[in-house]
Design a protein around this motif. Structure first.
Motif, short mmCIF file in Angstrom:
data_model
loop_
_atom_site.label_atom_id
_atom_site.label_comp_id
_atom_site.label_asym_id
_atom_site.label_seq_id
_atom_site.Cartn_x
_atom_site.Cartn_y
_atom_site.Cartn_z
N GLN A 394 0.85 -1.19 0.00
CA GLN A 394 0.00 0.00 0.00
C GLN A 394 0.90 1.25 0.00
O GLN A 394 1.79 1.36 0.85
CB GLN A 394 -0.91 0.00 1.24
N GLU A 408 3.92 0.14 2.11
CA GLU A 408 3.93 -0.76 3.27
C GLU A 408 3.62 -2.17 2.80
O GLU A 408 2.66 -2.37 2.03
CB GLU A 408 2.90 -0.32 4.33
N ALA A 409 4.42 -3.13 3.24
CA ALA A 409 4.17 -4.53 2.87
C ALA A 409 3.19 -5.12 3.87
O ALA A 409 3.40 -5.05 5.07
CB ALA A 409 5.48 -5.31 2.91
N SER A 422 -6.95 -12.19 6.06
CA SER A 422 -6.26 -10.94 6.38
C SER A 422 -5.37 -11.18 7.61
O SER A 422 -5.62 -12.10 8.39
CB SER A 422 -7.28 -9.84 6.65
N PRO A 423 -4.35 -10.35 7.79
CA PRO A 423 -3.42 -10.57 8.91
C PRO A 423 -4.09 -10.55 10.28
O PRO A 423 -3.59 -11.18 11.21
CB PRO A 423 -2.40 -9.45 8.76
N ASN A 424 -5.23 -9.85 10.39
CA ASN A 424 -5.92 -9.84 11.69
C ASN A 424 -6.32 -11.24 12.14
O ASN A 424 -6.52 -11.48 13.31
CB ASN A 424 -7.18 -8.97 11.62
N ILE A 427 -1.97 -13.04 12.58
CA ILE A 427 -0.73 -12.48 13.14
C ILE A 427 -0.64 -12.72 14.65
O ILE A 427 0.39 -13.17 15.16
CB ILE A 427 -0.58 -10.98 12.81
N VAL A 443 8.57 -12.43 5.24
CA VAL A 443 8.00 -11.15 4.80
C VAL A 443 9.12 -10.15 4.51
O VAL A 443 9.14 -9.49 3.46
CB VAL A 443 7.02 -10.58 5.87
N ASN A 469 6.27 -4.49 8.68
CA ASN A 469 5.82 -4.61 10.08
C ASN A 469 6.64 -5.66 10.83
O ASN A 469 6.88 -6.75 10.31
CB ASN A 469 4.35 -5.03 10.13
N GLU A 501 8.34 -1.15 10.95
CA GLU A 501 7.25 -0.60 11.78
C GLU A 501 7.10 -1.46 13.03
O GLU A 501 6.88 -2.66 12.95
CB GLU A 501 5.93 -0.61 11.01
N GLU A 592 -2.46 7.36 9.01
CA GLU A 592 -3.07 6.14 8.49
C GLU A 592 -4.54 6.38 8.18
O GLU A 592 -5.16 7.30 8.72
CB GLU A 592 -2.96 5.02 9.53
N GLU A 595 -9.07 8.43 3.96
CA GLU A 595 -10.07 7.90 3.04
C GLU A 595 -10.69 8.97 2.15
O GLU A 595 -11.27 8.65 1.12
CB GLU A 595 -11.16 7.16 3.82
N TRP A 614 -7.14 4.50 1.67
CA TRP A 614 -7.90 4.13 0.48
C TRP A 614 -8.03 5.28 -0.52
O TRP A 614 -8.26 5.06 -1.69
CB TRP A 614 -9.29 3.63 0.90
N PRO A 619 -4.38 -1.75 -0.33
CA PRO A 619 -3.21 -2.62 -0.50
C PRO A 619 -3.40 -3.43 -1.79
O PRO A 619 -4.50 -3.94 -2.02
CB PRO A 619 -3.26 -3.52 0.73
P1 C2E Z 1 -1.14 -1.77 10.07
O1 C2E Z 1 0.32 -2.00 10.06
O2 C2E Z 1 -1.64 -0.60 10.83
O3 C2E Z 1 -1.58 -1.74 8.57
C1 C2E Z 1 -2.55 -0.91 8.08
C2 C2E Z 1 -3.85 -1.59 8.00
O4 C2E Z 1 -4.84 -0.63 7.71
C3 C2E Z 1 -3.91 -2.60 6.85
O5 C2E Z 1 -4.74 -3.64 7.25
C4 C2E Z 1 -4.56 -1.81 5.77
O6 C2E Z 1 -5.23 -2.60 4.83
C5 C2E Z 1 -5.53 -0.97 6.54
N1 C2E Z 1 -5.87 0.24 5.82
C6 C2E Z 1 -5.08 0.93 4.98
N2 C2E Z 1 -5.72 2.04 4.54
C7 C2E Z 1 -6.93 2.06 5.11
C8 C2E Z 1 -8.06 2.98 5.06
O7 C2E Z 1 -8.03 3.99 4.39
N3 C2E Z 1 -9.13 2.68 5.81
C9 C2E Z 1 -9.16 1.58 6.57
N4 C2E Z 1 -10.26 1.34 7.27
N5 C2E Z 1 -8.14 0.69 6.66
C10 C2E Z 1 -7.02 0.95 5.94
P2 C2E Z 1 -4.34 -5.11 7.07
O8 C2E Z 1 -3.61 -5.32 5.80
O9 C2E Z 1 -5.57 -5.90 7.34
O10 C2E Z 1 -3.29 -5.32 8.21
C11 C2E Z 1 -3.70 -5.30 9.52
C12 C2E Z 1 -2.54 -5.31 10.44
O11 C2E Z 1 -1.86 -6.56 10.40
C13 C2E Z 1 -1.49 -4.30 10.12
O12 C2E Z 1 -1.88 -3.06 10.62
C14 C2E Z 1 -0.29 -4.85 10.84
O13 C2E Z 1 -0.33 -4.49 12.21
C15 C2E Z 1 -0.52 -6.33 10.72
N6 C2E Z 1 0.36 -6.85 9.69
C16 C2E Z 1 0.18 -6.87 8.36
N7 C2E Z 1 1.23 -7.46 7.74
C17 C2E Z 1 2.10 -7.81 8.72
C18 C2E Z 1 3.38 -8.45 8.73
O14 C2E Z 1 3.97 -8.79 7.71
N8 C2E Z 1 3.97 -8.64 9.95
C19 C2E Z 1 3.38 -8.23 11.10
N9 C2E Z 1 4.03 -8.46 12.25
N10 C2E Z 1 2.17 -7.63 11.13
C20 C2E Z 1 1.54 -7.42 9.96
#
Ligand code: C2E
Ligand code: MG
Ligand code: MG
Length: 637
Positions: A394, A408-409, A422-424, A427, A443, A469, A501, A592, A595, A614, A619
């Protein structure tokens, strides 16, 4: 020698098959069977008995026929000689005594009726085999009812007399041995402290209840279980000693038994009291056979909780306890004892988790969620090896010019069964079981390789940095510094194109190893960003002393000033102050969840450096970032 041994022990339900003896004798002293008269003179009866005793085949020359006859009469072992039809030709006095009648009266009686060889089809068939000469012996245990009222357990042997058409039936009274075995079994199957059925008996009853309920045509075909565990019993044991603990368990058992009896009296137990068992420690079970539904079980569970609520007076001590109960009720067909117990165990755990002192009903959905969590958790590690994970990226966009500066990966799991996760969903599980270390390494490597590829593909452009992350556990449980250095070297990505991050809580209170790691990474030229800033301690003064260069403001701030109709000046003021302070401390700020264009405009005015959300892009897979770069890095926002 073919021999049939058929047991007539009680079945699992405690029912036994038996005969009342002697069926031949009516109250007036006459016999039912035709041709035998009870009023025959004793001498004539004697003659009948003697005439029918067969001559032995291998006769010892020293012993006469009279000797055998005398021995037959004198023997303490009850015996009768039968013809091939199973009718008694002669019975000795011991046999008469066993059946409480004159042996002469037994002549012509049907042995199968007297010795209960006809009620059990298997015994009956084996008996017929011996009578017809197809089998050499039958041995079985039967329960007989003596005319005086008591029951007898006997070992019966039926075998042909060699060289003769006659059959010998002998009966050994095994009541004493049987009683002893029954007493031993009782001891083995009951808990000495509460005198309740123990775990072994509970499982025996449960299995037999499931078996009979799933085939029976009567009854509800359902089964229910309350699985109860006392709350804080260990404290009673630890502080007041095991003796008081045992007394408490015994008192609890009594109250639960009363509950089960009351339920049966109220008609909810189908006339039968529910089985109350102690499964061990402070765990009890109430088993409801032929249950009528969850209402019946929850009523019983509530009754148990109410019963335990009154304080216990034990040896001058007033004790209050509570209990948690897992309640399961379902159709018996397709249910196994293990399955039911697992469900009960899970439900009991929920009752504890939900705050104790309550009953909780089994919830298939909640269970499915738990099972999915378990399934995901256990397959995380192999999924890394199988390459089931993928990365989306993203853009992180400069607020002043709308150009992508980095990406951001974000990891996703292409799960073969559950689809794209999804990562939620995983993770936190990966952090719990440690799989995050392997996953995080994958990653990091994948993201660095991709960022390097973009850099090489566009030598003239300002290169994109990649933000990855990192979970707390990666800092603690692995050599993150060595991993990062190794991956940067392997992929050729310059360190300044990598940002890591970490969440605020991960770096707060950092000392020792994590702090050294952050410092080493920063010294290497890698940028450290604090993710989701504002959800934790928000201690900027502290953060400024750590090697951190970027703050990522949590999405909730931006969401706070989302709408034009309801602007939230408080949020905007806070963000403004945060940004100003961060800048004073030399940190850049990324917002972050941007929108809308309106949010972007306000963030720009406030002085925020970059935005992610968004408005610019969701992403996306790496090919879409290629397309974005082809368009000069300009995003939609
Ligand atoms: P994060 O690092 O805060 O990543 C941003 C999250 O916000 C991402 O969710 C992204 O899709 C979402 N997002 C981005 N823009 C918007 C927007 O405009 N509105 C809304 N409502 N959401 C937006 P995602 O991809 O579901 O990732 C969730 C969390 O999972 C991430 O939060 C991060 O904490 C974790 N995560 C993702 N990838 C990794 C990873 O490779 N390693 C680790 N340790 N954690 C990860
Ligand atoms: Mg992040
Ligand atoms: Mg975040």
């Amino acid at each position: 020698m073919r021999e049939r041994a058929v047991s007539g022990h009680p079945d699992r339900t405690g029912r036994t098959h038996g005969a009342t003896l002697p069926s031949v004798t009516e109250r007036n002293g006459t016999t039912k069977e035709p041709g035998v008269r009870a009023d025959r003179p004793a001498a004539a009866r004697e003659a009948t008995v003697a005439r029918d005793v067969p001559e032995p085949a291998h006769e010892c020359p020293a012993a006469s026929f009279g000797d055998y006859r005398t021995a037959f009469h004198a023997a303490r072992l009850p015996m009768a000689v039968l013809d091939r039809e199973g009718r008694i030709l002669a019975a000795n006095p011991a046999f008469g005594e066993l059946l409480g009648t004159d042996p002469g009266r037994l002549v012509a009686a049907t042995a199968a009726d007297l010795a209960d060889l006809g009620s059990d089809p298997r015994v009956q068939a084996a008996y017929r085999e011996v009578l017809s000469g197809h089998s050499d012996r039958l041995r079985c245990t039967r329960r007989l009812k003596h005319p005086s009222g008591h029951t007898l357990w006997v070992e019966i042997t039926v075998e042909p007399l060699s060289g003769s058409e006659r059959i010998l039936l002998s009966v050994a009274d095994s009541s004493d041995r049987h009683d002893l075995l029954a007493r031993l079994r009782h001891l083995q199957m009951h808990d000495p402290v509460t005198r309740l059925p123990n775990r072994a008996l509970f499982f025996e009853r449960l299995s037999s209840a499931l078996e009979s309920a799933s085939v029976a045509t009567t009854g509800t075909g359902r089964i229910g279980l309350c699985y109860l565990d006392l709350d804080g019993f260990k404290a009673v044991n630890d502080t007041l000693g095991h003796r008081v603990g045992d007394r408490l368990l015994s008192a609890v058992a009594q109250r639960l038994t009363l509950c089960a009896e009351h339920a049966a009296d109220r008609g909810t137990g189908n006339g039968r009291a529910h089985l109350v068992a102690r499964l061990g420690g402070d765990e009890f079970a109430l088993l409801v056979e032929d249950s009528t539904g969850t209402d019946q079980l929850s009523e019983l569970a509530q009754c148990a909780l109410d019963a335990l609520q009154r304080p216990f007076d034990l040896a001058g001590q007033r004790l209050s306890v509570s209990a948690s109960i897992g309640v399961v009720e379902r159709a018996a067909a397709g249910t196994t004892a293990t399955g039911l117990m697992q469900a009960a165990d899970t439900t009991l755990y929920w009752a504890k988790e939900d705050g104790k002192a309550r009953w909780t009903l089994f919830d298939p959905e909640r269970n499915a969620h738990r099972m999915t969590r378990q399934a995901l958790s256990s397959t995380l590690r192999p999924a890394v090896d199988r390459g089931e994970f993928t990365l989306e990226y993203q853009p992180l966009v400069g607020l002043d010019d709308g150009r992508a500066e980095g990406v951001e990966a974000l990891v996703r799991w292409r799960h073969p069964q559950f689809g794209m996760l999804s990562p939620n969903r995983f993770i936190a599980l990966a952090e719990e079981n440690g799989a995050i270390v392997e996953l995080g390494r994958w990653v990091l490597e994948q993201a660095c390789r991709q960022a390097r590829a973009w850099q090489l593909e566009r030598p003239g452009d300002r290169p994109l940095f990649v933000s990855v992350n990192v979970a707390v556990r990666q800092v603690w449980d692995s050599d993150l510094v060595a991993d990062v250095a190794g991956i940067l070297a392997a992929t050729g990505l310059p360190p300044e194109l990598l940002q890591l991050e970490l969440t605020e809580s991960a770096v707060m209170g950092s000392a020792g190893r994590p702090l050294q790691a952050l410092q080493a990474l920063s010294d290497m030229g890698v940028r450290i960003a604090i993710d989701d800033f504002g959800t934790g301690y928000s201690n900027l003064a502290y953060l400024s002393r750590l090697p951190v260069s970027v703050l990522k403001l949590d999405g909730s701030f931006v969401r706070g000033f989302r709408s034009q109709e309801h602007p939230n000046p408080a949020d905007e003021t806070i963000v403004e102050a945060l940004v100003a302070l961060a800048h004073r401390l030399g940190l850049t700020v990324t917002a972050e969840c941007v929108e809308s264009a309106e949010q972007a405009a306000r963030l720009r005015r406030i002085g925020c450096d970059t935005g992610q959300g968004w408005l610019y892009s969701r992403p996306v897979p790496p090919e879409r970032i290629d397309a974005l770069l082809d368009a000069g890095g300009r995003t939609g926002g």
